[in-house]
Each structure stands twice: as C-alpha cells, then as structure tokens.
Design an enzyme around this catalytic site. Sequence first.
Site, short mmCIF file in Angstrom:
data_model
loop_
_atom_site.label_atom_id
_atom_site.label_comp_id
_atom_site.label_asym_id
_atom_site.label_seq_id
_atom_site.Cartn_x
_atom_site.Cartn_y
_atom_site.Cartn_z
N HIS A 53 35.29 37.36 37.12
CA HIS A 53 36.24 37.75 38.18
C HIS A 53 36.42 36.33 38.91
O HIS A 53 35.24 35.46 39.09
CB HIS A 53 35.45 38.72 39.21
CG HIS A 53 35.44 40.12 38.59
ND1 HIS A 53 34.49 40.80 38.57
CD2 HIS A 53 36.38 40.85 37.91
CE1 HIS A 53 34.74 42.02 37.92
NE2 HIS A 53 36.02 41.91 37.40
N GLU A 56 34.27 34.94 41.98
CA GLU A 56 32.89 35.13 42.19
C GLU A 56 32.52 33.89 41.81
O GLU A 56 32.03 33.57 40.49
CB GLU A 56 32.58 36.16 41.30
CG GLU A 56 33.13 37.68 41.85
CD GLU A 56 32.53 38.94 41.05
OE1 GLU A 56 31.93 38.56 40.02
OE2 GLU A 56 33.01 40.12 41.13
N HIS A 148 27.53 37.51 38.17
CA HIS A 148 28.53 37.92 39.19
C HIS A 148 28.05 37.67 40.57
O HIS A 148 26.91 37.63 40.96
CB HIS A 148 28.95 39.43 39.21
CG HIS A 148 29.88 39.53 37.35
ND1 HIS A 148 31.17 40.18 37.60
CD2 HIS A 148 29.34 39.53 36.19
CE1 HIS A 148 31.68 40.21 36.55
NE2 HIS A 148 30.50 39.87 35.50
N GLU A 211 24.38 40.86 39.64
CA GLU A 211 25.21 40.65 40.77
C GLU A 211 24.29 40.03 41.88
O GLU A 211 23.10 40.42 42.35
CB GLU A 211 25.46 41.95 41.46
CG GLU A 211 26.19 43.03 40.64
CD GLU A 211 27.64 42.52 40.53
OE1 GLU A 211 28.13 41.83 41.41
OE2 GLU A 211 28.61 43.06 39.51
#
Length: 331
Positions: A53, A56, A148, A211
């Site tokens: 993404h 990010e 991420h 994450e």
Amino acid sequence: MQDFLQQTLSEQAPRKRQGETAHLRWQWLDHGILLMEPKVKAGQALVLSAGIHGNETGPVEILNQILLPLLKGEKPLQQRLLVVLGNPQALKAGKRYLRYDINRLFGGRWQQIVDSDEAHRVLHLEQAVETFWQACESDETRWHLDLHTAIRGSYHSRFGVLPLNPRPWPTNFLDWLAAAELEALVFHREPGGTFTHFSCEHFAAASCTLELGKALPFGENDLSQFTAAHQALAALLYGDSLPAVQRQPKRYRVVQQITRLSENFKLHMGQETLNFTAFPQGTLLAEDSETRYFVQQAREYVLFPNPDVAPGLRAGLMLVEENEQTQALPL
C-alpha cells in the site's frame, strides 16, 4: 546501486543491474524487486516486502535503512533474500492504491479485474516469488514477512496477521514475531487474496503481515517507533543478536468477515473506532440492504473497519481472543 528506495521511486532501472560485495551478490529483477544472495551457503530463504500500500511508508523507510549496509558491503547476509516494494506507482503518488488494492488480488485473483497496471504488477510479483522459492534447496526454511502500517489507530500498536495455514506454525517463526515486540497475533481461518497467503498456500512459507503502527506520508514517520522491528530484522539478516522477548503476544482468531455487498452498505462504527475495539454479543455491526452483521460470540474485537472499500471487498474482520471464554448466539 546503494539506495534501493530512491532507485525504485525514480521509475528508472539502475545502469548496473547486478553486482556484488565481499559478502553477497545482488540483482535488480524489476522495479522494486531485488534479489540478494550470500556467497556462503544459507539455510533460509526470506521474502521481505513492504509498500504493498503506497501510503504505508514507515516500513519502506526501515527496509531501505536495513538494506544500505548490505549493499555497501558493511554487513554480511545470512540468507537468500528477495526484497519487494510492492506498488511503486502508489508509493510515488502517496496513495494506498491507484485503482485496485493489490493485496486483495494474489493467488490469481488479478485475473478477475479488468486489464490494468495493478493486475500486471501482481502477476509480476507472483512470478518473482515463484522463481525465488523454486530456487530453494530442499532443506531451506522459507519465510515471508510483509511490512505494513494501519490506517486506524489501534489498542495494539504493533500486531501480526497470519494467513490460513494447514501446517503448524514453526516455533522459531513465532519466537521471532514476539522478539519484534508484536503485541498481538491474528490467525485467519479462511483463504484470502493477500501476498502472505499466496506465499503460505502455494509455497509452504511461514508468512505474516506485520502491522507496525500508523500510516503516514514519507518524511513524517517517527522511525524510533520501529526500533523493535528494525532490531529483529537486523538479527535475521545480519546475524545480530535477536532481542529478548519482553512478553508473548496475545492471540486472536478471525470468526467472521464483514463484506460490503453494495452501495447501501452502512458500518455502525465511527472513524474514531480503534482496531481491537471490543463489542458485546448481539451488537449490530453493519447492514447492507437485507444483510445484517451482528456480534455472535460473547465478545468480539474489530480489525480493519473500513466502510469505503469497493463492493465485494472486506469492510472489517471480527475476532475473538483465544484465551477468552466465548459462546455463540443460538441459530
């Protein structure tokens, strides 16, 4: 080539597409795809990806920092390594994605959308990963770490999402995730279109989507927030000491998915709702025409709530904590 990120963002291939240091050989395979191999036999093969993404950016900057000493010949490399910056066009634009979310398109799902840059990119990534894994020795350990950051804030600032896996998770893999100071691990129970699910399903790789904080533009990241992940990655790549585990992550499993089916979809959560917010049994979570989503267990926690996804895509996951007593609503 010493700055992989800047070379990728330039949208130009380097003048020299392969080279070596005292410790390793490297090869530029495509924009954002770099193969690095140690000159000594390695027992492990690692896919290390970020920038799937484009908004990010923190993990991308950390990954680039870790590569610099390797490309300069200052550090040895302990394993075969494929480095991937997943979506260079979105990274350059500072957007999550330009047209399609590529982390929903792996495992051949890119064939279900119109011919596009995103479909071509996912195909190239699948081919690069397949070639890399096929070159593995039979006894090599296979890991895939996809870095991420999340759109929303979270009660767990760092957590990992593990794909459906019919095999037991390797103990040393889970130990590494704990050493990276992940506060929680989320275990999927259904297949999906993510990069890590592709590696796990098709190539039996131990894989995890990490994450590591909040999504911010380039230049706005507080890289000190990534210290634990940086140290754990350095241990993996350079052979440095792995940080001591401070505490074991909490474990959650996915019990239901909220899917946006149409333009009538309504998510009953505000923009301020944090990841891992708990909801009691019976709570109405979302509705889409005649379809309604309720909390079915005694307590469920939301992950990745997002009402703005395209119809047909995931608008949230609901979890239960493994050590909590749960009881489903009667059918």
